[in-house]
Design a protein around this motif. Structure first.
Motif, PDB file in Angstrom:
ATOM      1  N   TRP A 294      25.129  20.505  48.858  1.00 43.34           N
ATOM      2  CA  TRP A 294      26.261  21.164  48.194  1.00 43.34           C
ATOM      3  C   TRP A 294      27.216  20.124  47.610  1.00 43.34           C
ATOM      4  CZ3 TRP A 294      27.300  26.683  48.688  1.00 43.34           C
ATOM      5  CH2 TRP A 294      28.488  27.090  48.091  1.00 43.34           C
ATOM      6  N   LEU A 295      27.548  19.102  48.414  1.00 42.22           N
ATOM      7  CA  LEU A 295      28.470  18.069  47.945  1.00 42.22           C
ATOM      8  C   LEU A 295      27.840  17.233  46.828  1.00 42.22           C
ATOM      9  CD1 LEU A 295      29.984  16.904  51.355  1.00 42.22           C
ATOM     10  CD2 LEU A 295      30.963  18.479  49.668  1.00 42.22           C
ATOM     11  N   PHE A 296      26.551  17.028  46.878  1.00 46.71           N
ATOM     12  CA  PHE A 296      25.889  16.305  45.789  1.00 46.71           C
ATOM     13  C   PHE A 296      25.939  17.103  44.494  1.00 46.71           C
ATOM     14  CE2 PHE A 296      21.993  15.618  43.316  1.00 46.71           C
ATOM     15  CZ  PHE A 296      22.130  14.269  43.013  1.00 46.71           C
ATOM     16  N   LEU A 297      25.667  18.406  44.594  1.00 48.40           N
ATOM     17  CA  LEU A 297      25.698  19.248  43.392  1.00 48.40           C
ATOM     18  C   LEU A 297      27.112  19.427  42.850  1.00 48.40           C
ATOM     19  CD1 LEU A 297      23.131  22.030  44.390  1.00 48.40           C
ATOM     20  CD2 LEU A 297      22.767  20.080  42.857  1.00 48.40           C
ATOM     21  N   SER A 298      28.114  19.218  43.712  1.00 50.29           N
ATOM     22  CA  SER A 298      29.492  19.376  43.251  1.00 50.29           C
ATOM     23  C   SER A 298      29.862  18.356  42.181  1.00 50.29           C
ATOM     24  CB  SER A 298      30.460  19.259  44.435  1.00 50.29           C
ATOM     25  OG  SER A 298      30.421  17.954  44.977  1.00 50.29           O
ATOM     26  N   ARG A 299      29.104  17.279  42.076  1.00 47.28           N
ATOM     27  CA  ARG A 299      29.368  16.293  41.021  1.00 47.28           C
ATOM     28  C   ARG A 299      29.020  16.830  39.639  1.00 47.28           C
ATOM     29  NH1 ARG A 299      26.193  11.163  43.803  1.00 47.28           N
ATOM     30  NH2 ARG A 299      27.250  11.222  45.847  1.00 47.28           N
ATOM     31  N   PHE A 300      28.103  17.780  39.604  1.00 47.12           N
ATOM     32  CA  PHE A 300      27.611  18.244  38.293  1.00 47.12           C
ATOM     33  C   PHE A 300      27.880  19.727  38.064  1.00 47.12           C
ATOM     34  CE2 PHE A 300      24.657  15.322  40.431  1.00 47.12           C
ATOM     35  CZ  PHE A 300      24.852  14.174  39.673  1.00 47.12           C
ATOM     36  N   THR A 301      28.365  20.440  39.071  1.00 48.53           N
ATOM     37  CA  THR A 301      28.581  21.880  38.959  1.00 48.53           C
ATOM     38  C   THR A 301      29.986  22.218  39.449  1.00 48.53           C
ATOM     39  OG1 THR A 301      27.756  22.331  41.180  1.00 48.53           O
ATOM     40  CG2 THR A 301      26.115  22.279  39.396  1.00 48.53           C
ATOM     41  N   PRO A 302      30.420  23.458  39.272  1.00 45.74           N
ATOM     42  CA  PRO A 302      31.744  23.871  39.764  1.00 45.74           C
ATOM     43  C   PRO A 302      31.853  23.951  41.280  1.00 45.74           C
ATOM     44  CG  PRO A 302      30.989  25.315  37.989  1.00 45.74           C
ATOM     45  CD  PRO A 302      29.829  24.480  38.377  1.00 45.74           C
ATOM     46  N   LEU A 303      30.763  23.717  42.017  1.00 46.37           N
ATOM     47  CA  LEU A 303      30.834  23.757  43.470  1.00 46.37           C
ATOM     48  C   LEU A 303      31.782  22.691  43.995  1.00 46.37           C
ATOM     49  CD1 LEU A 303      27.035  24.166  44.322  1.00 46.37           C
ATOM     50  CD2 LEU A 303      28.780  25.953  44.200  1.00 46.37           C
ATOM     51  N   SER A 304      32.446  22.997  45.130  1.00 50.26           N
ATOM     52  CA  SER A 304      33.385  22.050  45.714  1.00 50.26           C
ATOM     53  C   SER A 304      33.345  22.158  47.233  1.00 50.26           C
ATOM     54  CB  SER A 304      34.813  22.325  45.220  1.00 50.26           C
ATOM     55  OG  SER A 304      35.240  23.611  45.642  1.00 50.26           O
ATOM     56  N   ALA A 305      33.981  21.182  47.899  1.00 51.83           N
ATOM     57  CA  ALA A 305      34.038  21.218  49.360  1.00 51.83           C
ATOM     58  C   ALA A 305      34.781  22.451  49.854  1.00 51.83           C
ATOM     59  CB  ALA A 305      34.706  19.941  49.873  1.00 51.83           C
ATOM     60  N   ALA A 306      35.811  22.853  49.135  1.00 54.92           N
ATOM     61  CA  ALA A 306      36.558  24.043  49.527  1.00 54.92           C
ATOM     62  C   ALA A 306      35.691  25.293  49.451  1.00 54.92           C
ATOM     63  CB  ALA A 306      37.793  24.198  48.643  1.00 54.92           C
ATOM     64  N   SER A 307      34.884  25.390  48.411  1.00 54.83           N
ATOM     65  CA  SER A 307      34.006  26.554  48.295  1.00 54.83           C
ATOM     66  C   SER A 307      32.930  26.549  49.368  1.00 54.83           C
ATOM     67  CB  SER A 307      33.360  26.591  46.909  1.00 54.83           C
ATOM     68  OG  SER A 307      32.578  25.425  46.680  1.00 54.83           O
ATOM     69  N   LEU A 308      32.509  25.353  49.807  1.00 54.78           N
ATOM     70  CA  LEU A 308      31.551  25.273  50.905  1.00 54.78           C
ATOM     71  C   LEU A 308      32.138  25.880  52.175  1.00 54.78           C
ATOM     72  CD1 LEU A 308      28.955  24.291  52.293  1.00 54.78           C
ATOM     73  CD2 LEU A 308      30.052  22.062  52.592  1.00 54.78           C
ATOM     74  N   GLY A 309      33.388  25.561  52.461  1.00 53.07           N
ATOM     75  CA  GLY A 309      34.035  26.133  53.641  1.00 53.07           C
ATOM     76  C   GLY A 309      34.124  27.642  53.567  1.00 53.07           C
ATOM     77  N   ASN A 310      34.345  28.161  52.366  1.00 52.07           N
ATOM     78  CA  ASN A 310      34.450  29.610  52.211  1.00 52.07           C
ATOM     79  C   ASN A 310      33.111  30.320  52.417  1.00 52.07           C
ATOM     80  OD1 ASN A 310      37.174  29.298  51.594  1.00 52.07           O
ATOM     81  ND2 ASN A 310      36.780  29.134  49.389  1.00 52.07           N
ATOM     82  N   HIS A 311      32.022  29.604  52.133  1.00 54.87           N
ATOM     83  CA  HIS A 311      30.696  30.217  52.230  1.00 54.87           C
ATOM     84  C   HIS A 311      29.930  29.783  53.477  1.00 54.87           C
ATOM     85  CE1 HIS A 311      31.606  30.632  47.886  1.00 54.87           C
ATOM     86  NE2 HIS A 311      30.809  31.694  47.942  1.00 54.87           N
TER      87      HIS A 311
END
Length: 471
Positions: A294-311
């Motif tokens: 997830w954190l790796f993809l956050s470099r290239f997509t709208p994903l973020s650490a905060a969204s990881l916590g939510n999911h």
């Protein structure tokens, strides 16, 4: 069960570890407490240079190795349900796959009650209390069946003219190897590591466990004997299934209340094991597989650490459901192929491959990541070829003749020294452990690791080196 004492190694290994391995257990728990580890994958990865790749590999291997363990519980519940007369041949209008329904119900329960806490060190005292209650229920049910067996042996007419025999206890190579596998599995199975290490609070927990667990397992070891003896004439006549003896013995004696108690004890034990195993593996999946990706993809997509916590809770619930569905598939693959004890030994043998890496992280200062990676790949490769393939495909020609096509050359059971899965589990475990250590040493010797990794490993080797105090 070919011998009266075939069950003993499974109990003897953990008893010996907790009685005589207090220094290792204390050091393991202190290191894990200081580093705030959340799973065995997190522990091994953090001790060898904070390697995310190693943690991910351990997680993947732990999942594969735990599937037979969970499938064993599903099969046990299914056999118990069928033995009560509610199986697929009971004449119901709706044909229901008992194992599939059990997997779904256990999955829903684990998703509802096993994913409430999302904090760092994944402690859940409520789950620990539930497992403790389940253990008491199981012991009471087992003791009641053992009392019935003793009463039948002493006064039952069926046994008056029967020559019962207690086989002599002769520890052979298979007995000793299975004892070693059980010793390693009690701390290397993800579920066991979580209950013993992650849920560790203070040294009072360890002091209590060091005498209570051997006592608990010792009681079970004694209670099994009258049940096994009482079942001998019934098994010889083909009236009972050895895997469901604890349930079918009171049924054959006409004790409905005791049959219900035995079923409740077995079902509660299986439910506790499956739920804790699934929740523990779900934590490993979310922390060691999904989060880094997830954190790796956050470099290239709208994903973020905060969204990881939510999911995160959703990720763990989906992981639990997938794990139980995979275990149900494993149950379907091995149904009718091997007895329950052999299926459990599959997971024991898989978990034992983590023991060299775990012990090396505590005591071997020259251990490094490359050696652990090589040892795990070699050990699990042999585990899959020597044990899993013969269990799922017992009549495949390639396993009987070997990869070269010549009989006796590269056979899966030839590598295991003995015939099939029961004895192969023990001796093949020795092969794989030797292979793991042979890969571990040359890959570690003479190589320098990063300064941070060396400091971390040295720190863990120094913790707990003083003489332990139990006051």
């Amino acid at each position: 069960m070919t011998s009266t004492w075939d069950y003993l190694p499974i109990y003897l290994g953990p008893m010996l570890l907790f009685l005589f391995g207090g220094a290792l257990l204390r050091k393991l728990m202190l290191v894990s407490e200081r580093q705030k580890v959340t799973s065995i994958a997190d522990f091994i990865g953090s001790r060898y240079g904070k390697s995310q790749g190693l943690s991910a590999l351990v997680t993947a291997l732990a999942i594969v190795g735990s599937l037979p363990y969970i499938a064993l519980q599903l099969r046990a519940v299914t056999m118990a349900w069928d033995a009560l007369g509610a199986g697929p041949e009971s004449g119901d209008l709706i044909s229901l796959d008992t194992a599939f329904a059990t997997a779904l119900l256990m999955g829903v329960f684990a998703m509802l009650f096993g994913t409430r806490h999302l904090e760092g060190r994944e402690r859940n005292r409520g789950v620990v209390a539930a497992i403790a209650l389940e253990s008491v229920v199981k012991l009471l049910a087992f003791a009641a069946v053992a009392a019935l067996a003793a009463w039948l042996l002493l006064g039952g007419e069926r046994y008056a003219a029967v020559d019962l025999h207690l086989d002599p206890l002769i520890p052979d190579a298979n007995f000793l190897t299975q004892t070693l596998l059980a010793t390693a599995a009690i701390i290397c199975l993800p579920r066991q590591f979580h209950m013993a290490v992650v849920e560790f609070q203070d040294q009072r927990d360890l002091r209590t466990a060091r005498w209570l667990l051997p006592l608990y397992l010792g009681l079970f070891s004694l209670l099994i004997l009258p049940i096994a003896l009482a079942g001998q004439p019934l098994l010889a006549q083909g009236l009972l299934d050895p895997d469901s003896l604890v349930l079918t013995l009171p049924m054959a004696s006409g004790s409905n209340a005791l049959t219900l108690l035995a079923y409740i004890g077995g079902f509660s034990a299986a439910t506790g094991m499956v739920i804790v195993a699934a929740v523990t593996l779900a934590v490993m999946i979310s922390n060691e597989l999904v989060a880094p990706l997830w954190l790796f993809l956050s470099r290239f997509t709208p994903l973020s650490a905060a969204s990881l916590g939510n999911h995160l809770r959703l990720i763990r619930r989906i992981s639990i459901l997938l794990l139980l569905m995979l275990s149900w598939g494993m149950h379907r693959a091995i149904t009718g192929v091997a007895p329950l004890a052999s299926i459990g030994l599959l997971s024991f043998a898989a978990a034992a491959q983590l023991a060299p890496a775990l012990v090396g992280a505590l005591y071997w200062r020259r251990a490094r990541r490359l050696g652990v990676l090589a040892g795990l790949v070699a050990g699990y490769g042999l585990w899959f070829y020597c044990l899993v393939l013969p269990a799922v495909y017992p009549h495949q020609a390639v396993l009987a003749r070997g990869c070269s096509g010549r009989s006796g050359c590269g056979r899966s059971n030839c590598l295991a020294w003995t015939g099939w899965i029961r004895s192969a589990t023990g001796s093949s475990g020795a092969w794989r452990s030797i292979c793991c250590c042979l890969w571990l040493y040359p890959c570690c010797a003479g190589r320098r690791r990063a300064i941070s990794a060396r400091r971390r490993l040295l720190s863990s080797c120094r913790i707990g080196t003083a003489a332990p105090t139990w006051s």
